[in-house]
Design a protein around this motif. Structure first.
Motif, PDB file in Angstrom:
ATOM      1  N   SER A 155     -25.711   1.241   7.102  1.00 16.84           N
ATOM      2  CA  SER A 155     -25.865   2.687   7.316  1.00 16.84           C
ATOM      3  C   SER A 155     -26.867   2.969   8.421  1.00 16.84           C
ATOM      4  CB  SER A 155     -26.301   3.362   6.019  1.00 16.84           C
ATOM      5  OG  SER A 155     -25.305   3.243   5.027  1.00 16.84           O
ATOM      6  N   THR A 200     -19.022   8.359  10.165  1.00 16.49           N
ATOM      7  CA  THR A 200     -18.528   7.267   9.326  1.00 16.49           C
ATOM      8  C   THR A 200     -17.141   6.813   9.787  1.00 16.49           C
ATOM      9  OG1 THR A 200     -17.736   8.914   7.737  1.00 16.49           O
ATOM     10  CG2 THR A 200     -19.874   7.904   7.292  1.00 16.49           C
ATOM     11  N   GLU A 208     -22.581   3.795   2.605  1.00 12.46           N
ATOM     12  CA  GLU A 208     -23.399   5.010   2.632  1.00 12.46           C
ATOM     13  C   GLU A 208     -23.813   5.427   1.221  1.00 12.46           C
ATOM     14  OE1 GLU A 208     -24.367   6.819   5.348  1.00 12.46           O
ATOM     15  OE2 GLU A 208     -23.442   5.430   6.772  1.00 12.46           O
ATOM     16  N   ARG A 266     -25.130   2.415  11.709  1.00 12.27           N
ATOM     17  CA  ARG A 266     -24.264   3.555  12.034  1.00 12.27           C
ATOM     18  C   ARG A 266     -25.089   4.698  12.600  1.00 12.27           C
ATOM     19  NH1 ARG A 266     -23.601   8.260  10.527  1.00 12.27           N
ATOM     20  NH2 ARG A 266     -24.952   8.030   8.705  1.00 12.27           N
TER      21      ARG A 266
END
Length: 360
Positions: A13, A23, A41, A16
């Motif tokens: 996460s 996502t 997540e 990202r």
């Protein structure tokens, strides 16, 4: 360069976020399923990707540019530090928090402000937003928006414990999370607060801007157009207000939004009252009263206030108007609807004057 000995959902996460991807985009970038990224997540450090996915994440980090790697290191370090004053939030706590927000929405729809406040403040009071990850920050922002809705419905529009303050804080959080739709929705709520506070020209300008804002849904843009008319009507420009609100009314019909369509008839009725056309005002308020689908104390008070206001404008129905306003005031007191109560009192005070206070 920072290396990851074992990837968990937390590190994934963080990568990202460092790459500044959604996502869906991150899933496509890695070549994994969207549900896999969603799992990372949701579960954070409680989930460990498969060995082949570990290698994919290693490659993604190695190919990231210097700025993204720097952001990743900062995010990961902050996560492992726990940040100053952090209260860790487990996945199960996030689920409970989400459920409490859903319950708070139901409470607000029923004007059960006390229990809604309890549900919201149990989370807002126990977490420092600077100590939360993106998911926690999102839930914190949603909690603030609902608290703002509660404060607005109770008439607390200005000051440190007000809808204006809660909405502004939430707007900053959603801007930080880069969720433009939420930011625009809050700007629409802030315009409502300005209108309630008597800043009619300012709120009308804000509504006009938001009525064409692509960040908002079609329904919210139609609501903004309707509220442009509301602000114009309150400012005495009733003829133009009717035209603006009629356009919004058609939009609600096209969108198949019966409740908004009913509310639009209520607003148009008040504009016709302001223009002195009581026949049309009664026609529109009768449609609003007969077609409304939401059975809540707030909507009952709004409809009865508008109906009573129209009846009070005709000497022949003045007594009926006073009776309807009495009933509306009683319900407003019972449920703590302070803003509505002030509107009713304003209508009573000005009923013999050339104009009267209109209620939202």
């Amino acid at each position: 360069m920072i290396s990851v000995q074992q990837w968990t959902g937390r590190e994934a996460s963080a990568l990202r976020a460092a790459l500044r991807m959604s996502t869906r985009t991150f899933a496509e970038h890695l070549g994994v399923a969207l549900r896999t990224v969603a799992k990372w997540e949701k579960l954070g450090a409680d989930t460990v990707p498969r060995p082949d996915t570990q290698a994919i994440l290693d490659t993604a980090l190695a190919h990231a540019d210097m700025l993204a790697r720097g952001r990743f290191e900062a995010l990961l370090s902050r996560s492992m530090d726990g940040r100053a004053g952090r209260s860790p939030v487990r996945s199960a706590d996030y689920e409970t928090w989400t459920e409490d927000l859903d319950r708070a929405i139901v409470c607000l729809s029923r004007q059960n402000f006390s229990f809604a406040s309890h549900l919201l403040n149990r989370w807002l009071g126990s977490h420092n937003p600077r100590a939360l990850d993106d998911k926690g920050l999102y839930l914190y922002g949603r909690s603030l928006v609902l608290l703002g809705d509660l404060q607005r419905d109770q008439g607390a529009t200005l000051g440190p414990l007000s809808a204006h303050h809660s909405y502004n804080t939430a707007r900053s959080l959603f801007a930080e999370l880069d969720i433009p739709r939420r930011v625009a929705q809050i700007e629409l709520s802030l315009a409502v607060v300005d209108e309630m506070s008597g800043k009619l020209e300012m709120s009308a300008r804000q509504y006009e801007r938001l009525a064409t804002d692509e960040r908002l849904s079609g329904r919210d843009r139609a609501r903004a157009r309707l509220w442009v008319g509301t602000a114009l009507s309150k400012n005495g420009n009733n003829g133009y207000a009717v035209k603006v609100m009629a356009a919004a009314n058609h939009a609600f019909e096209d969108l198949a939004e019966p409740e908004d369509w009913s509310v639009a008839h209520q607003k148009i009725a008040l504009a016709y009252r302001g223009a002195g056309d009581l026949t049309r005002a009664l026609q529109y308020i009768d449609i609003a009263r007969s077609t409304g689908t939401v059975d809540s104390p707030m909507q009952h008070v709004r409809l009865d206030t508008a109906h009573g206001h129209i009846l009070l404008s005709d000497p022949a129905t003045r007594d009926d108007g006073l009776s309807v306003l009495d009933d509306a005031a009683q319900v407003a007191r019972q449920y703590g609807l302070s803003h509505q109560l002030r509107s009713i009192e304003g209508i009573r005070r000005s009923c013999d004057g050339p104009s009267a206070v209109l209620s939202r």
